[in-house]
Motif scaffolding. Structure first.
Motif, PDB file in Angstrom:
ATOM      1  N   UNK A   1      29.282 -24.168   7.070  1.00  0.00           N
ATOM      2  CA  UNK A   1      28.109 -24.173   8.382  1.00  0.00           C
ATOM      3  C   UNK A   1      28.602 -25.039   9.287  1.00  0.00           C
ATOM      4  N   UNK A   2      28.824 -24.897  10.421  1.00  0.00           N
ATOM      5  CA  UNK A   2      29.267 -25.998  11.407  1.00  0.00           C
ATOM      6  C   UNK A   2      27.875 -26.852  11.559  1.00  0.00           C
ATOM      7  N   UNK A   3      28.576 -28.131  11.915  1.00  0.00           N
ATOM      8  CA  UNK A   3      27.173 -28.840  12.501  1.00  0.00           C
ATOM      9  C   UNK A   3      26.476 -28.470  13.609  1.00  0.00           C
ATOM     10  N   UNK A   4      27.132 -27.725  14.628  1.00  0.00           N
ATOM     11  CA  UNK A   4      26.442 -27.171  15.490  1.00  0.00           C
ATOM     12  C   UNK A   4      26.210 -25.667  15.459  1.00  0.00           C
ATOM     13  N   UNK A   5      26.261 -25.350  14.296  1.00  0.00           N
ATOM     14  CA  UNK A   5      26.108 -23.873  14.180  1.00  0.00           C
ATOM     15  C   UNK A   5      24.512 -23.323  14.474  1.00  0.00           C
TER      16      UNK A   5
ATOM     17  N   UNK B   1      17.674 -20.684  18.150  1.00  0.00           N
ATOM     18  CA  UNK B   1      17.322 -19.887  19.227  1.00  0.00           C
ATOM     19  C   UNK B   1      16.229 -18.741  18.852  1.00  0.00           C
ATOM     20  N   UNK B   2      14.977 -18.620  19.554  1.00  0.00           N
ATOM     21  CA  UNK B   2      14.040 -17.800  19.410  1.00  0.00           C
ATOM     22  C   UNK B   2      14.124 -16.772  20.335  1.00  0.00           C
ATOM     23  N   UNK B   3      14.076 -15.493  19.771  1.00  0.00           N
ATOM     24  CA  UNK B   3      14.399 -14.339  20.504  1.00  0.00           C
ATOM     25  C   UNK B   3      13.040 -13.491  20.599  1.00  0.00           C
ATOM     26  N   UNK B   4      12.699 -12.964  21.483  1.00  0.00           N
ATOM     27  CA  UNK B   4      11.406 -12.205  21.673  1.00  0.00           C
ATOM     28  C   UNK B   4      11.774 -10.966  22.488  1.00  0.00           C
ATOM     29  N   UNK B   5      11.165 -10.020  21.816  1.00  0.00           N
ATOM     30  CA  UNK B   5      11.340  -8.638  22.573  1.00  0.00           C
ATOM     31  C   UNK B   5      10.340  -8.360  23.281  1.00  0.00           C
ATOM     32  N   UNK B   6      10.191  -8.054  24.544  1.00  0.00           N
ATOM     33  CA  UNK B   6       9.276  -7.632  25.533  1.00  0.00           C
ATOM     34  C   UNK B   6       9.519  -6.361  25.908  1.00  0.00           C
TER      35      UNK B   6
ATOM     36  N   UNK C   1       9.523 -28.014  16.867  1.00  0.00           N
ATOM     37  CA  UNK C   1       9.361 -29.060  16.034  1.00  0.00           C
ATOM     38  C   UNK C   1      10.797 -29.560  15.534  1.00  0.00           C
ATOM     39  N   UNK C   2      11.860 -28.997  15.937  1.00  0.00           N
ATOM     40  CA  UNK C   2      13.206 -29.471  15.416  1.00  0.00           C
ATOM     41  C   UNK C   2      13.711 -30.633  16.095  1.00  0.00           C
ATOM     42  N   UNK C   3      14.599 -31.205  15.437  1.00  0.00           N
ATOM     43  CA  UNK C   3      15.516 -32.494  15.890  1.00  0.00           C
ATOM     44  C   UNK C   3      16.489 -31.987  16.834  1.00  0.00           C
ATOM     45  N   UNK C   4      17.044 -30.777  16.844  1.00  0.00           N
ATOM     46  CA  UNK C   4      18.068 -30.232  17.616  1.00  0.00           C
ATOM     47  C   UNK C   4      17.739 -29.333  18.794  1.00  0.00           C
ATOM     48  N   UNK C   5      18.683 -28.932  19.653  1.00  0.00           N
ATOM     49  CA  UNK C   5      18.151 -28.107  20.740  1.00  0.00           C
ATOM     50  C   UNK C   5      17.582 -26.822  20.260  1.00  0.00           C
ATOM     51  N   UNK C   6      16.690 -26.314  21.265  1.00  0.00           N
ATOM     52  CA  UNK C   6      15.848 -25.109  21.192  1.00  0.00           C
ATOM     53  C   UNK C   6      16.019 -24.221  22.523  1.00  0.00           C
ATOM     54  N   UNK C   7      15.927 -22.776  21.841  1.00  0.00           N
ATOM     55  CA  UNK C   7      16.115 -22.124  23.294  1.00  0.00           C
ATOM     56  C   UNK C   7      14.994 -20.754  22.949  1.00  0.00           C
ATOM     57  N   UNK C   8      14.570 -20.320  23.764  1.00  0.00           N
ATOM     58  CA  UNK C   8      13.519 -19.145  23.934  1.00  0.00           C
ATOM     59  C   UNK C   8      14.443 -18.001  24.776  1.00  0.00           C
ATOM     60  N   UNK C   9      14.857 -16.920  24.127  1.00  0.00           N
ATOM     61  CA  UNK C   9      15.582 -15.836  24.872  1.00  0.00           C
ATOM     62  C   UNK C   9      14.598 -14.622  24.784  1.00  0.00           C
ATOM     63  N   UNK C  10      14.211 -14.138  26.014  1.00  0.00           N
ATOM     64  CA  UNK C  10      13.389 -13.073  26.191  1.00  0.00           C
ATOM     65  C   UNK C  10      14.287 -11.670  26.164  1.00  0.00           C
ATOM     66  N   UNK C  11      13.838 -10.528  25.987  1.00  0.00           N
ATOM     67  CA  UNK C  11      15.048  -9.256  26.109  1.00  0.00           C
ATOM     68  C   UNK C  11      14.005  -8.119  26.032  1.00  0.00           C
ATOM     69  N   UNK C  12      14.828  -7.072  26.673  1.00  0.00           N
ATOM     70  CA  UNK C  12      14.001  -5.610  26.595  1.00  0.00           C
ATOM     71  C   UNK C  12      14.950  -4.739  25.995  1.00  0.00           C
ATOM     72  N   UNK C  13      16.139  -5.047  25.256  1.00  0.00           N
ATOM     73  CA  UNK C  13      17.090  -4.319  24.905  1.00  0.00           C
ATOM     74  C   UNK C  13      17.382  -4.656  23.197  1.00  0.00           C
TER      75      UNK C  13
END
Length: 194
Positions: free
Chosen positions: A3-7, A51-56, A83-95
């Motif tokens: 598992x890569x350090x930035x996986x 990455x947290x993905x939410x289906x709208x 709560x993490x020490x690394x980067x975090x992203x919220x992605x919203x999608x409808x598909x």
């Protein structure tokens, strides 16, 4: 397994609306939520991107529609966000694919130098599988810990019905056998990521 350090860990659609059994029908893998939580914990502890993905859903009767409580992340996911020490992203999608969401996941990965990701969440044969397939097509190394996903029974054409476990197995065979992704266990991923 390495598992890569930035996986990145991509957590797909772990939303309260999927707990509405009367809408979705029977599910498989009751241990999926514990496995998803363990993966988030290890990713956050090691400073890797999550990455947290939410289906709208655009469907007015969907339990995942915006403005309805089912659109919210499940409590254990919501409690871990930010709560993490690394980067975090919220992605919203409808598909189905997280790569067709907002913001652009592929662009975010490329900017961060991410070439490997682990995809987990709901539903195995829908948004998890589609995200994994697209990731493979885009050239990423994709890992799918099958026991950190779940799905529901489904009726298809000609009256064919597959139960959730059959669908999960079919997804695993298609992804792994088709070389879109490596289908693995949560324990294998956790051991390699720690």
């Amino acid at each position: 397994m390495e598992i890569a350090e930035n996986a990145a860990l991509v957590v797909v659609d772990v939303q309260k609306g999927f707990d509405e059994e009367e809408f979705w029908g029977p599910r498989n893998n009751p241990g999926a939520d514990d496995n998803i939580a363990s993966l988030i914990d290890v990713w956050q502890a090691t400073g890797r991107p999550v990455v947290f993905v939410r289906h709208d859903s655009s469907k007015p009767v969907s339990p995942l529609r915006p403005g309805y409580v089912g659109n919210d992340f499940k409590e254990y996911v919501e409690q871990r966000r930010g709560k993490g020490a690394g980067p975090e992203l919220l992605v919203t999608k409808a598909v189905n694919s997280a790569f067709y969401g907002t913001p652009d996941l592929d662009a975010w990965f490329k900017a961060a130098g991410v070439t490997q990701f682990v995809v987990t969440g709901i539903q195995t044969n829908m948004c998890v599988e589609t995200t994994a397939r697209m990731g493979g097509n885009l050239g990423y190394e994709v890992l799918v810990p099958l026991d950190a996903t779940h799905t529901f029974d489904l009726v298809g054409p000609f009256g064919w019905r597959l139960d959730a476990e059959e669908l999960a197995r079919a997804t695993a065979v298609s992804l792994h056998g088709g070389r879109f992704a490596s289908v693995v266990s949560t324990e294998e991923v956790l051991a390699a990521a720690r």
